[in-house]
Structures are given as C-alpha cells and as structure tokens.
Design a protein around this motif. Structure first.
Motif, PDB file in Angstrom:
ATOM      1  N   LYS A  32       0.832  -1.207   0.000  1.00 40.52           N
ATOM      2  CA  LYS A  32       0.000   0.000   0.000  1.00 40.52           C
ATOM      3  C   LYS A  32       0.870   1.262   0.000  1.00 40.52           C
ATOM      4  N   ASP A  61      -4.926   9.507   9.911  1.00 37.24           N
ATOM      5  CA  ASP A  61      -6.067   8.765   9.370  1.00 37.24           C
ATOM      6  C   ASP A  61      -5.625   7.532   8.574  1.00 37.24           C
ATOM      7  N   GLN A  62      -4.377   7.487   8.145  1.00 40.38           N
ATOM      8  CA  GLN A  62      -3.871   6.310   7.434  1.00 40.38           C
ATOM      9  C   GLN A  62      -3.865   5.080   8.336  1.00 40.38           C
ATOM     10  N   ASP A  64      -6.150   4.199  10.667  1.00 38.74           N
ATOM     11  CA  ASP A  64      -7.489   3.589  10.622  1.00 38.74           C
ATOM     12  C   ASP A  64      -7.731   2.894   9.292  1.00 38.74           C
ATOM     13  N   GLN A  65      -7.345   3.536   8.209  1.00 33.88           N
ATOM     14  CA  GLN A  65      -7.527   2.943   6.888  1.00 33.88           C
ATOM     15  C   GLN A  65      -6.771   1.620   6.778  1.00 33.88           C
ATOM     16  N   GLU A  68      -8.319  -1.238   8.988  1.00 39.46           N
ATOM     17  CA  GLU A  68      -9.578  -1.769   8.471  1.00 39.46           C
ATOM     18  C   GLU A  68      -9.370  -2.669   7.267  1.00 39.46           C
ATOM     19  N   ARG A  69      -8.412  -2.331   6.420  1.00 35.30           N
ATOM     20  CA  ARG A  69      -8.197  -3.081   5.187  1.00 35.30           C
ATOM     21  C   ARG A  69      -6.738  -3.404   4.967  1.00 35.30           C
ATOM     22  N   ASP A  74     -11.861  -6.456   3.608  1.00 37.01           N
ATOM     23  CA  ASP A  74     -12.336  -6.354   4.999  1.00 37.01           C
ATOM     24  C   ASP A  74     -12.433  -7.743   5.624  1.00 37.01           C
TER      25      ASP A  74
END
Length: 106
Positions: A32, A61-62, A64-65, A68-69, A74
């Motif tokens: 990623k 915020d990266q 949390d992203q 989650e994935r 998911d």
C-alpha cells in the motif's frame, strides 16, 4: 510524520507463527506504499513485548484505513486479525509517536 508501533506478547512456542502473521502485515503495508517493519527485540525488560510491528504514516487517518483493510479485503483482514489474536497473550499495546524532523539549515 508519525510512527505507529504495535507490541505483541506471545508464548515462545507461538513465536514463529506470530512472526509469520506480522510479516504478512508488513508486506501488506508495503504493498500500500507505506513503510513498515517487524522488530524482534534481542533484549527486553520484564513484561516487554516479544515482537513489534512499526508503521510509518504521513497522516494519522492512514492508521485507521490500514487497520480496516490492511491485509486484503475487509473479510480477509478480519480473518487475519482473528487468527492472530488466538495466539496473543493479551491485546497488542499500541503507541503512536510523532517523528520530530530536524530543522532545515538556512
């Protein structure tokens, strides 16, 4: 710039499976475009983490992203987290650190 550090406690018998789980997370982060690494402490204080995972982030915020994935879809991430949690002695300790950049010379 931020650094998220996850510290994991596992039994010695589960060390290699834990390394495999974390290595999969490192590869997913790198896929990623994130900088990530697995840390294996050579020495540690009593109660210290057996293994650590570090993730460099440009924005908070990266995190949390990625959580989650992080390891695929998911569903794949959920399955990975569930399987990994079965060998952990306790939930991971999560530290979020801000990297202090050195001032640029004028």
């Amino acid at each position: 710039m931020y650094l998220a550090r996850f510290s994991y406690e596992v039994l010695p018998v589960n060390r290699q499976p834990a390394i495999d789980f974390i290595q999969r997370e490192v590869e997913a982060a790198r896929n990623k475009g994130l900088s990530a690494r697995l840390l294996v402490p050579l020495t540690r204080a009593q109660g210290g983490a057996a293994l650590q995972f570090e993730l460099e982030l440009a924005r908070l915020d990266q995190l949390d992203q990625f959580r989650e994935r992080g390891v695929g879809t998911d569903k794949e991430t959920g399955s990975w987290m569930h399987a990994f949690s079965e060998i952990l002695l306790s939930p991971p300790v999560v530290e979020i650190l801000r990297i202090v950049e050195e001032p640029q010379a004028k």
